[in-house]
Scaffold this motif. Structure first.
Motif, short mmCIF file in Angstrom:
data_model
loop_
_atom_site.label_atom_id
_atom_site.label_comp_id
_atom_site.label_asym_id
_atom_site.label_seq_id
_atom_site.Cartn_x
_atom_site.Cartn_y
_atom_site.Cartn_z
N VAL A 109 0.84 -1.21 0.00
CA VAL A 109 0.00 0.00 0.00
C VAL A 109 0.87 1.26 0.00
O VAL A 109 0.53 2.27 -0.62
N GLN A 110 2.00 1.19 0.69
CA GLN A 110 2.90 2.35 0.78
C GLN A 110 3.79 2.51 -0.45
O GLN A 110 4.63 3.39 -0.49
N GLY A 111 3.59 1.64 -1.43
CA GLY A 111 4.29 1.82 -2.69
C GLY A 111 5.51 0.95 -2.92
O GLY A 111 6.18 1.08 -3.95
N GLU A 112 5.82 0.04 -1.99
CA GLU A 112 6.95 -0.85 -2.20
C GLU A 112 6.61 -1.88 -3.28
O GLU A 112 5.46 -2.28 -3.43
N ARG A 113 7.63 -2.30 -4.01
CA ARG A 113 7.45 -3.34 -5.02
C ARG A 113 8.36 -4.52 -4.68
O ARG A 113 9.52 -4.54 -5.06
N PRO A 114 7.84 -5.48 -3.93
CA PRO A 114 8.68 -6.58 -3.45
C PRO A 114 9.21 -7.43 -4.61
O PRO A 114 8.54 -7.62 -5.62
N PRO A 115 10.43 -7.98 -4.44
CA PRO A 115 10.98 -8.88 -5.46
C PRO A 115 10.25 -10.21 -5.45
O PRO A 115 9.48 -10.53 -4.55
#
Length: 278
Positions: A109-115
């Motif tokens: 939600v906070q904008g992280e893009r997990p690998p």
């Protein structure tokens, strides 16, 4: 070394809450809602006394206050209700598996893009939780109490996410407890028979859980969170179910079965996979 010791002390406090709550509520010494209310009240009193002792002015505002208070409230009462039936270690395993899922979702939600590796780890952890909670899967779990712990895990995840915005850990923890405690007392007071039974031992365990393991432990956690990466925070919390299982086995005689251990290994392995660096 000092930071490592603080993290180790905090994780031990988290595990102690599982053992104390299970001993009081599961042992028939104090009702679940009463335990939660006393725990909140004791934590609020201890933290307020510490703030005043340090000659600081109590403040109830600050960043992340609303989600922090709401997350703490849901966590405390879901946790207490769940330990009417769940063993200390099994409850901690469900709790922190759901904490990781909640923090994972919060990062999205906070904008992280997990690998891809983190997505794979989350999927494995979900499979382990499904194994624990699936009816007839070989692990004896009361579903209403398990889902109460799932809610508690979501609440703790929100509480931890809110803590990353804290600039004054002690003041923030005190404010969270002071604002949540009156609502907790109202909830417990409104439920018929909430304080039955209420033995001196049960009340004492709730006070220790609130004032020491929760109040001081959570203040330490809020002080540690801004100083470590989110992945380190996630890895550190993997130790809590292990400590709680050991404490439950030694102090309460709760030895988990083989299926629970295997499902737990899947959950912890998945969460561990999700926070590994390449």
């Amino acid at each position: 070394m000092r930071l490592f010791l603080l993290i180790a002390l905090t994780m031990t406090a988290f595990a102690a809450n599982s053992v104390l709550n299970r001993a009081a509520v599961g042992g028939g010494e104090l009702g679940a809602m009463a335990f939660g209310a006393v725990r909140l009240g004791a934590g609020a009193c201890a933290l307020l006394a510490l703030v005043l002792l340090l000659r600081r002015r109590p403040a109830l505002g600050g960043p992340g206050r609303v989600p922090g208070v709401a997350g703490l409230f849901v966590y405390i009462f879901g946790f207490s209700f769940a330990y009417q039936a769940l063993d200390a270690g099994l409850g901690a395993l469900i709790l922190f598996g759901c904490v990781q899922i909640t923090m994972f979702a919060g990062a999205l939600v906070q904008g992280e893009r997990p690998p891809a590796l983190r997505w794979a780890g989350a999927a494995v952890a979900l499979c382990g939780l499904a194994w624990l909670l699936w009816p007839g899967a070989g692990v004896s779990v009361s579903l209403p109490h398990a889902f109460a712990m799932v809610a508690a895990g979501a609440g703790w995840g929100v509480y931890s996410l809110a803590g990353r915005a804290s600039t004054d850990p002690l003041a923030a923890t005190m404010a969270n407890f002071l604002l949540a405690a009156p609502a907790g007392l109202v909830l417990a007071g409104a439920l018929p028979g909430a304080f039955e039974p209420a033995t001196p031992l049960g009340l004492g365990l709730a006070v220790v859980s609130g004032a020491v393991a929760s109040g001081m432990g959570y203040a330490l956690w809020y002080s540690v969170l801004p100083r470590i990466p989110g992945t380190v925070a996630a890895i550190a919390q993997l130790t809590v179910p292990v400590i709680a299982m050991a404490g439950g086995a030694v102090l309460l005689g709760e030895v988990p079965g083989a299926d629970a251990l295997l499902a737990g290994a899947v959950v912890l392995g998945g969460v561990g996979l999700s926070v590994l660096r390449r």
